[in-house]
Scaffold this motif. Structure first.
Motif, PDB file in Angstrom:
ATOM      1  N   ILE A  17       0.837  -1.213   0.000  1.00  0.00           N
ATOM      2  CA  ILE A  17       0.000   0.000   0.000  1.00  0.00           C
ATOM      3  C   ILE A  17       0.860   1.247   0.000  1.00  0.00           C
ATOM      4  CG2 ILE A  17      -1.631   1.348   1.372  1.00  0.00           C
ATOM      5  CD1 ILE A  17      -2.823  -1.357   2.299  1.00  0.00           C
ATOM      6  N   ILE A  18       1.928   1.248   0.822  1.00  0.00           N
ATOM      7  CA  ILE A  18       2.826   2.410   0.888  1.00  0.00           C
ATOM      8  C   ILE A  18       3.511   2.638  -0.457  1.00  0.00           C
ATOM      9  CG2 ILE A  18       4.955   3.281   1.927  1.00  0.00           C
ATOM     10  CD1 ILE A  18       4.089   1.850   4.542  1.00  0.00           C
ATOM     11  N   MET A  19       3.949   1.541  -1.099  1.00  0.00           N
ATOM     12  CA  MET A  19       4.617   1.659  -2.406  1.00  0.00           C
ATOM     13  C   MET A  19       3.677   2.206  -3.464  1.00  0.00           C
ATOM     14  SD  MET A  19       6.939  -1.829  -2.538  1.00  0.00           S
ATOM     15  CE  MET A  19       7.555  -1.426  -4.168  1.00  0.00           C
ATOM     16  N   ILE A  20       2.424   1.754  -3.467  1.00  0.00           N
ATOM     17  CA  ILE A  20       1.438   2.264  -4.434  1.00  0.00           C
ATOM     18  C   ILE A  20       1.214   3.748  -4.237  1.00  0.00           C
ATOM     19  CG2 ILE A  20      -1.003   2.178  -5.091  1.00  0.00           C
ATOM     20  CD1 ILE A  20      -0.893  -0.852  -4.509  1.00  0.00           C
ATOM     21  N   MET A  21       1.106   4.172  -2.958  1.00  0.00           N
ATOM     22  CA  MET A  21       0.892   5.589  -2.659  1.00  0.00           C
ATOM     23  C   MET A  21       2.081   6.433  -3.116  1.00  0.00           C
ATOM     24  SD  MET A  21      -0.914   5.330   1.100  1.00  0.00           S
ATOM     25  CE  MET A  21      -1.039   7.115   1.272  1.00  0.00           C
ATOM     26  N   LEU A  22       3.301   5.893  -2.915  1.00  0.00           N
ATOM     27  CA  LEU A  22       4.504   6.615  -3.350  1.00  0.00           C
ATOM     28  C   LEU A  22       4.557   6.745  -4.864  1.00  0.00           C
ATOM     29  CD1 LEU A  22       7.189   5.105  -0.940  1.00  0.00           C
ATOM     30  CD2 LEU A  22       6.411   7.489  -1.004  1.00  0.00           C
ATOM     31  N   LEU A  23       4.210   5.662  -5.566  1.00  0.00           N
ATOM     32  CA  LEU A  23       4.210   5.693  -7.031  1.00  0.00           C
ATOM     33  C   LEU A  23       3.202   6.701  -7.561  1.00  0.00           C
ATOM     34  CD1 LEU A  23       4.534   1.876  -7.845  1.00  0.00           C
ATOM     35  CD2 LEU A  23       6.220   3.660  -8.358  1.00  0.00           C
ATOM     36  N   ARG A  24       2.016   6.728  -6.971  1.00  0.00           N
ATOM     37  CA  ARG A  24       0.994   7.690  -7.381  1.00  0.00           C
ATOM     38  C   ARG A  24       1.439   9.123  -7.130  1.00  0.00           C
ATOM     39  NH1 ARG A  24      -4.780   5.058  -5.381  1.00  0.00           N
ATOM     40  NH2 ARG A  24      -4.859   3.413  -6.990  1.00  0.00           N
ATOM     41  N   SER A  25       2.102   9.315  -5.999  1.00  0.00           N
ATOM     42  CA  SER A  25       2.590  10.650  -5.661  1.00  0.00           C
ATOM     43  C   SER A  25       3.650  11.108  -6.651  1.00  0.00           C
ATOM     44  CB  SER A  25       3.167  10.632  -4.248  1.00  0.00           C
ATOM     45  OG  SER A  25       3.714  11.886  -3.913  1.00  0.00           O
ATOM     46  N   CYS A  26       4.581  10.193  -7.001  1.00  0.00           N
ATOM     47  CA  CYS A  26       5.636  10.541  -7.977  1.00  0.00           C
ATOM     48  C   CYS A  26       5.043  10.833  -9.340  1.00  0.00           C
ATOM     49  CB  CYS A  26       6.636   9.388  -8.085  1.00  0.00           C
ATOM     50  SG  CYS A  26       7.651   9.160  -6.610  1.00  0.00           S
ATOM     51  N   SER A  27       4.040  10.040  -9.715  1.00  0.00           N
ATOM     52  CA  SER A  27       3.380  10.244 -11.008  1.00  0.00           C
ATOM     53  C   SER A  27       2.708  11.597 -11.066  1.00  0.00           C
ATOM     54  CB  SER A  27       2.361   9.133 -11.252  1.00  0.00           C
ATOM     55  OG  SER A  27       1.671   9.352 -12.459  1.00  0.00           O
ATOM     56  N   GLN A  28       2.079  11.996  -9.949  1.00  0.00           N
ATOM     57  CA  GLN A  28       1.389  13.289  -9.911  1.00  0.00           C
ATOM     58  C   GLN A  28       2.387  14.429  -9.997  1.00  0.00           C
ATOM     59  OE1 GLN A  28      -1.154  13.749  -6.535  1.00  0.00           O
ATOM     60  NE2 GLN A  28      -1.849  15.778  -7.143  1.00  0.00           N
ATOM     61  N   ILE A  29       3.532  14.270  -9.299  1.00  0.00           N
ATOM     62  CA  ILE A  29       4.568  15.304  -9.340  1.00  0.00           C
ATOM     63  C   ILE A  29       5.110  15.464 -10.754  1.00  0.00           C
ATOM     64  CG2 ILE A  29       6.922  15.860  -8.592  1.00  0.00           C
ATOM     65  CD1 ILE A  29       6.206  14.533  -5.893  1.00  0.00           C
ATOM     66  N   THR A  30       5.310  14.327 -11.460  1.00  0.00           N
ATOM     67  CA  THR A  30       5.813  14.369 -12.841  1.00  0.00           C
ATOM     68  C   THR A  30       4.844  15.102 -13.749  1.00  0.00           C
ATOM     69  OG1 THR A  30       6.953  12.272 -12.511  1.00  0.00           O
ATOM     70  CG2 THR A  30       6.575  12.964 -14.782  1.00  0.00           C
ATOM     71  N   ARG A  31       3.542  14.801 -13.576  1.00  0.00           N
ATOM     72  CA  ARG A  31       2.536  15.466 -14.407  1.00  0.00           C
ATOM     73  C   ARG A  31       2.503  16.967 -14.148  1.00  0.00           C
ATOM     74  NH1 ARG A  31      -0.692  10.851 -13.279  1.00  0.00           N
ATOM     75  NH2 ARG A  31      -1.765  11.979 -11.606  1.00  0.00           N
ATOM     76  N   GLU A  32       2.691  17.339 -12.872  1.00  0.00           N
ATOM     77  CA  GLU A  32       2.629  18.749 -12.525  1.00  0.00           C
ATOM     78  C   GLU A  32       3.833  19.511 -13.044  1.00  0.00           C
ATOM     79  OE1 GLU A  32       2.168  18.739  -8.340  1.00  0.00           O
ATOM     80  OE2 GLU A  32       0.005  18.297  -8.383  1.00  0.00           O
ATOM     81  N   THR A  33       5.009  18.822 -13.113  1.00  0.00           N
ATOM     82  CA  THR A  33       6.229  19.513 -13.546  1.00  0.00           C
ATOM     83  C   THR A  33       6.421  19.471 -15.061  1.00  0.00           C
ATOM     84  OG1 THR A  33       7.484  17.484 -13.150  1.00  0.00           O
ATOM     85  CG2 THR A  33       7.424  19.101 -11.366  1.00  0.00           C
ATOM     86  N   THR A  34       5.630  18.661 -15.786  1.00  0.00           N
ATOM     87  CA  THR A  34       5.738  18.628 -17.236  1.00  0.00           C
ATOM     88  C   THR A  34       5.223  19.934 -17.831  1.00  0.00           C
ATOM     89  OG1 THR A  34       5.438  16.240 -17.275  1.00  0.00           O
ATOM     90  CG2 THR A  34       5.012  17.435 -19.322  1.00  0.00           C
ATOM     91  N   LEU A  35       6.020  20.548 -18.667  1.00  0.00           N
ATOM     92  CA  LEU A  35       5.641  21.830 -19.253  1.00  0.00           C
ATOM     93  C   LEU A  35       4.723  21.609 -20.440  1.00  0.00           C
ATOM     94  CD1 LEU A  35       9.113  23.616 -19.146  1.00  0.00           C
ATOM     95  CD2 LEU A  35       7.151  24.071 -17.671  1.00  0.00           C
ATOM     96  N   VAL A  36       3.551  22.159 -20.357  1.00  0.00           N
ATOM     97  CA  VAL A  36       2.616  22.076 -21.475  1.00  0.00           C
ATOM     98  C   VAL A  36       2.911  23.234 -22.425  1.00  0.00           C
ATOM     99  CG1 VAL A  36       0.209  22.107 -22.168  1.00  0.00           C
ATOM    100  CG2 VAL A  36       0.863  21.023 -20.013  1.00  0.00           C
ATOM    101  N   PRO A  37       3.303  22.963 -23.679  1.00  0.00           N
ATOM    102  CA  PRO A  37       3.653  24.040 -24.602  1.00  0.00           C
ATOM    103  C   PRO A  37       2.478  24.985 -24.837  1.00  0.00           C
ATOM    104  CG  PRO A  37       4.363  21.911 -25.452  1.00  0.00           C
ATOM    105  CD  PRO A  37       3.464  21.633 -24.280  1.00  0.00           C
ATOM    106  N   PRO A  38       2.704  26.293 -24.755  1.00  0.00           N
ATOM    107  CA  PRO A  38       1.640  27.259 -25.030  1.00  0.00           C
ATOM    108  C   PRO A  38       1.458  27.521 -26.526  1.00  0.00           C
ATOM    109  CG  PRO A  38       3.606  28.422 -24.379  1.00  0.00           C
ATOM    110  CD  PRO A  38       3.940  26.959 -24.313  1.00  0.00           C
ATOM    111  N   VAL A  39       2.384  26.966 -27.335  1.00  0.00           N
ATOM    112  CA  VAL A  39       2.287  27.111 -28.790  1.00  0.00           C
ATOM    113  C   VAL A  39       2.303  25.731 -29.431  1.00  0.00           C
ATOM    114  CG1 VAL A  39       3.321  29.417 -28.862  1.00  0.00           C
ATOM    115  CG2 VAL A  39       4.783  27.402 -29.022  1.00  0.00           C
ATOM    116  N   ASN A  40       1.876  25.668 -30.681  1.00  0.00           N
ATOM    117  CA  ASN A  40       1.745  24.387 -31.388  1.00  0.00           C
ATOM    118  C   ASN A  40       2.375  24.482 -32.764  1.00  0.00           C
ATOM    119  OD1 ASN A  40      -0.985  25.188 -29.875  1.00  0.00           O
ATOM    120  ND2 ASN A  40      -0.576  23.047 -29.485  1.00  0.00           N
ATOM    121  N   ILE A  41       2.664  23.322 -33.355  1.00  0.00           N
ATOM    122  CA  ILE A  41       3.141  23.291 -34.735  1.00  0.00           C
ATOM    123  C   ILE A  41       2.310  22.295 -35.542  1.00  0.00           C
ATOM    124  CG2 ILE A  41       5.526  24.000 -34.298  1.00  0.00           C
ATOM    125  CD1 ILE A  41       6.332  21.047 -34.480  1.00  0.00           C
TER     126      ILE A  41
END
Length: 268
Positions: A17-41
């Motif tokens: 259970i602790i490992m699952i919670m840690l993995l979910r937390s890391c995944s959320q942090i990664t999603r939050e730190t990923t830069l969403v481009p404000p421009v497109n090509i």
């Protein structure tokens, strides 16, 4: 005995259970730190003949700003930093077929033709910047494979749409049409030859006269260009080639501009 077995099982469950919670937390942090481009090509391919070049047009725009405008939000802008290497060193073109391995096109085959020179690029809701590249020879673009681009712009990585490379034409007219489309953007001298082939192969199609007009106008033969555009307009209704046409409004605007130029005695 049962109690001794139950305790390790509880510990194992707790650890899982602790490992699952840690993995979910890391995944959320990664999603939050990923830069969403404000421009497109977006990518468009203008295919050439196998031994000649093909053109790729990248269009840069901001879907975010466009959506804000549609929503009635206050008009804003986005500033992106570019440098002299952005459009050469930071661009990669790739070919893929289905789920097969993606292959990058050798940079020695890619030439930058036209790009933004400003280091600070300002995007507004209606802003669209076009970057032109040549890929030569076109034979390296294998029909049926999907062409896409990846561009590192400022601190963002932009990915384009995928475009399927079309099959190589098998007749003179369609080969000349490919050359005309390429040379209308690159070489007016070669465009004249391609236009003459188009007219020879299909004299009642507007396409040959349209490209002939572009070539003659580019060479400042305005009288010849006007005559060619009038021919293009004359034959336009009989032309049925799909995906290769110029709406009559473009032809008419060319005719009117050249007529005004002749009337006013100017060449601008």
């Amino acid at each position: 005995m049962k109690k001794n077995i139950a305790i390790p099982l509880l510990l194992i469950c707790l650890i899982v259970i602790i490992m699952i919670m840690l993995l979910r937390s890391c995944s959320q942090i990664t999603r939050e730190t990923t830069l969403v481009p404000p421009v497109n090509i977006s990518l468009s391919l203008i295919p050439g003949t196998p031994k000649e070049k093909s053109l790729v047009v990248l269009r840069l725009f901001s879907r975010k700003l466009q959506q804000e405008m549609l929503d009635g939000s206050p008009i804003s802008s986005i500033q992106i930093i570019a440098d002299e290497n952005t459009w050469t060193d930071n661009i990669t073109f790739s070919l893929a077929k289905g789920k097969d391995k993606t292959t990058e096109i050798d940079k020695s085959r890619i030439t930058l033709l036209r790009a933004q020179k400003d280091k600070k690029i300002a995007f507004h809701p209606r802003t669209v910047f076009q970057i032109f590249y040549a890929i030569e020879p076109s034979a390296c673009l294998i029909p049926g494979q999907e062409l896409s681009a990846r561009l590192k712009l400022d601190k963002y990585t932009l990915k384009s749409n995928k475009v399927t490379v079309p099959p190589v034409p098998k007749n003179k007219h369609d080969l000349a049409l490919r050359r005309a489309r390429i040379h209308s953007l690159t070489n007016s001298g070669h465009l004249i030859t391609a236009a003459e082939t188009l007219i020879q192969e299909k004299s009642e199609s507007h396409l040959g006269y349209w490209y002939q007009g572009i070539a003659l106008e580019d060479n400042r033969n305005y009288q010849g260009a006007l005559k060619a555009y009038k021919k293009a307009l004359q034959y336009y209704p009989q032309s049925t080639e799909s995906k290769h046409y110029e709406p009559p409004v473009y032809i008419i605007s060319k005719i009117r501009r050249l007529q005004n130029t002749k009337k006013n005695g100017t060449t601008n």
